[in-house]
Design a protein around this motif. Structure first.
Motif, PDB file in Angstrom:
ATOM      1  N   THR A 106       0.834  -1.209   0.000  1.00 39.19           N
ATOM      2  CA  THR A 106       0.000   0.000   0.000  1.00 39.19           C
ATOM      3  C   THR A 106       0.864   1.253   0.000  1.00 39.19           C
ATOM      4  O   THR A 106       2.033   1.226   0.392  1.00 39.19           O
ATOM      5  CB  THR A 106      -0.941   0.011   1.215  1.00 39.19           C
ATOM      6  OG1 THR A 106      -0.159  -0.069   2.414  1.00 39.19           O
ATOM      7  CG2 THR A 106      -1.925  -1.152   1.167  1.00 39.19           C
ATOM      8  N   PHE A 107       0.262   2.339  -0.461  1.00 37.90           N
ATOM      9  CA  PHE A 107       0.954   3.631  -0.481  1.00 37.90           C
ATOM     10  C   PHE A 107       1.210   4.150   0.937  1.00 37.90           C
ATOM     11  O   PHE A 107       2.187   4.832   1.180  1.00 37.90           O
ATOM     12  CB  PHE A 107       0.118   4.676  -1.236  1.00 37.90           C
ATOM     13  CG  PHE A 107       0.009   4.409  -2.706  1.00 37.90           C
ATOM     14  CD1 PHE A 107       1.108   4.542  -3.536  1.00 37.90           C
ATOM     15  CD2 PHE A 107      -1.201   4.041  -3.274  1.00 37.90           C
ATOM     16  CE1 PHE A 107       1.018   4.312  -4.899  1.00 37.90           C
ATOM     17  CE2 PHE A 107      -1.303   3.810  -4.634  1.00 37.90           C
ATOM     18  CZ  PHE A 107      -0.197   3.943  -5.450  1.00 37.90           C
ATOM     19  N   LYS A 114       2.341  -1.880   5.747  1.00 39.70           N
ATOM     20  CA  LYS A 114       2.242  -1.459   4.351  1.00 39.70           C
ATOM     21  C   LYS A 114       2.361  -2.649   3.402  1.00 39.70           C
ATOM     22  O   LYS A 114       2.148  -2.512   2.215  1.00 39.70           O
ATOM     23  CB  LYS A 114       3.339  -0.445   4.008  1.00 39.70           C
ATOM     24  CG  LYS A 114       3.106   0.936   4.599  1.00 39.70           C
ATOM     25  CD  LYS A 114       4.204   1.895   4.239  1.00 39.70           C
ATOM     26  CE  LYS A 114       4.133   2.284   2.789  1.00 39.70           C
ATOM     27  NZ  LYS A 114       5.118   3.315   2.407  1.00 39.70           N
ATOM     28  N   VAL A 115       2.722  -3.818   3.929  1.00 36.90           N
ATOM     29  CA  VAL A 115       2.840  -5.035   3.120  1.00 36.90           C
ATOM     30  C   VAL A 115       1.983  -6.118   3.764  1.00 36.90           C
ATOM     31  O   VAL A 115       2.108  -6.393   4.959  1.00 36.90           O
ATOM     32  CB  VAL A 115       4.310  -5.511   3.023  1.00 36.90           C
ATOM     33  CG1 VAL A 115       4.400  -6.793   2.210  1.00 36.90           C
ATOM     34  CG2 VAL A 115       5.199  -4.433   2.428  1.00 36.90           C
ATOM     35  N   ILE A 138      -8.487  -3.814   2.524  1.00 33.53           N
ATOM     36  CA  ILE A 138      -7.590  -2.854   1.884  1.00 33.53           C
ATOM     37  C   ILE A 138      -8.323  -2.186   0.723  1.00 33.53           C
ATOM     38  O   ILE A 138      -8.641  -2.851  -0.264  1.00 33.53           O
ATOM     39  CB  ILE A 138      -6.315  -3.562   1.364  1.00 33.53           C
ATOM     40  CG1 ILE A 138      -5.666  -4.368   2.498  1.00 33.53           C
ATOM     41  CG2 ILE A 138      -5.356  -2.559   0.762  1.00 33.53           C
ATOM     42  CD1 ILE A 138      -4.631  -5.371   2.023  1.00 33.53           C
ATOM     43  N   PRO A 139      -8.582  -0.883   0.822  1.00 33.69           N
ATOM     44  CA  PRO A 139      -9.222  -0.177  -0.294  1.00 33.69           C
ATOM     45  C   PRO A 139      -8.306  -0.205  -1.526  1.00 33.69           C
ATOM     46  O   PRO A 139      -7.098   0.025  -1.419  1.00 33.69           O
ATOM     47  CB  PRO A 139      -9.387   1.252   0.226  1.00 33.69           C
ATOM     48  CG  PRO A 139      -9.282   1.143   1.716  1.00 33.69           C
ATOM     49  CD  PRO A 139      -8.375  -0.012   1.980  1.00 33.69           C
ATOM     50  N   LYS A 140      -8.890  -0.495  -2.679  1.00 36.76           N
ATOM     51  CA  LYS A 140      -8.088  -0.623  -3.904  1.00 36.76           C
ATOM     52  C   LYS A 140      -7.286   0.640  -4.203  1.00 36.76           C
ATOM     53  O   LYS A 140      -6.150   0.554  -4.660  1.00 36.76           O
ATOM     54  CB  LYS A 140      -8.991  -0.974  -5.091  1.00 36.76           C
ATOM     55  CG  LYS A 140      -8.197  -1.301  -6.337  1.00 36.76           C
ATOM     56  CD  LYS A 140      -9.111  -1.722  -7.484  1.00 36.76           C
ATOM     57  CE  LYS A 140      -8.291  -1.978  -8.735  1.00 36.76           C
ATOM     58  NZ  LYS A 140      -9.139  -2.150  -9.905  1.00 36.76           N
ATOM     59  N   SER A 144      -0.516   0.088  -3.873  1.00 37.95           N
ATOM     60  CA  SER A 144       0.547   0.505  -4.801  1.00 37.95           C
ATOM     61  C   SER A 144       0.924  -0.640  -5.733  1.00 37.95           C
ATOM     62  O   SER A 144       1.266  -0.409  -6.886  1.00 37.95           O
ATOM     63  CB  SER A 144       1.772   1.016  -4.042  1.00 37.95           C
ATOM     64  OG  SER A 144       2.328  -0.002  -3.242  1.00 37.95           O
ATOM     65  N   SER A 145       0.871  -1.870  -5.244  1.00 39.07           N
ATOM     66  CA  SER A 145       1.111  -3.039  -6.092  1.00 39.07           C
ATOM     67  C   SER A 145       0.466  -4.261  -5.466  1.00 39.07           C
ATOM     68  O   SER A 145       0.320  -4.354  -4.245  1.00 39.07           O
ATOM     69  CB  SER A 145       2.600  -3.275  -6.310  1.00 39.07           C
ATOM     70  OG  SER A 145       3.222  -3.707  -5.124  1.00 39.07           O
ATOM     71  N   ALA A 146       0.087  -5.182  -6.341  1.00 38.31           N
ATOM     72  CA  ALA A 146      -0.480  -6.450  -5.899  1.00 38.31           C
ATOM     73  C   ALA A 146       0.014  -7.530  -6.849  1.00 38.31           C
ATOM     74  O   ALA A 146       0.113  -7.299  -8.057  1.00 38.31           O
ATOM     75  CB  ALA A 146      -2.002  -6.391  -5.909  1.00 38.31           C
TER      76      ALA A 146
END
Length: 157
Positions: A106-107, A114-115, A138-140, A144-146
């Motif tokens: 996440t940002f 964050k991970v 987790i809101p889309k 930051s990456s998935a």
């Protein structure tokens, strides 16, 4: 280096060639590495991609790129499988991989993290649910990456 409009044209060009060959375009990037520009298309199909599949798409995309002449510098074209740890980007991807082991970054922190790694339990209302002991919503828009995360079952020698 390229404007958004040119990047969209490159995506559309690749999309048409990949779909015509019966595959799915997963991702595209135009990046500079070690002084060279690379245009990469990542493709997939049920059962996975072969080298011959990459070659087929590369020939057709290369032909279309030569005609369109969208890139004003020299570059290297690569067509590849997204690999075992393929990115998850679209709503369709999140729905397709429910039940899979994933890694979400996440940002900004959600709680104290964050991970997030764990099982993708759900995707609805633009919210991803990941379970690893706890459930994380987790809101889309905060992702930051998935990607799929390959889970090793012990040492392989």
């Amino acid at each position: 280096m390229l404007k958004d409009e040119s990047m969209k044209k490159l995506w559309n060009l690749g999309y048409k060639a990949v779909e015509a060959a019966g595959f799915e375009l997963i991702d595209m990037e135009f990046v500079k590495e070690s002084g060279n520009w690379y245009l990469r298309y990542y493709i997939d199909k049920p059962g996975g991609i072969t080298i011959d599949d990459c070659q087929t798409v590369s020939v057709e995309v290369g032909r279309l790129l030569d005609i369109a002449d969208l890139i004003p510098c020299s570059y290297i074209l690569e067509v590849s499988s997204p690999g075992l740890e393929r990115p998850i980007k679209t709503d369709k991807d999140f729905l397709r991989y429910i039940g899979s082991f994933v890694e979400i970054k996440t940002f900004e922190k959600i709680g104290d993290k964050k991970v997030f790694t764990g099982i993708l339990e759900d995707y609805s209302n633009n919210t991803v649910t990941v379970k690893n002991g706890e459930c994380y919503l987790i809101p889309k828009e905060k992702i930051s990456s998935a990607k799929l995360k390959f889970k090793w079952d012990g040492d392989r020698k």
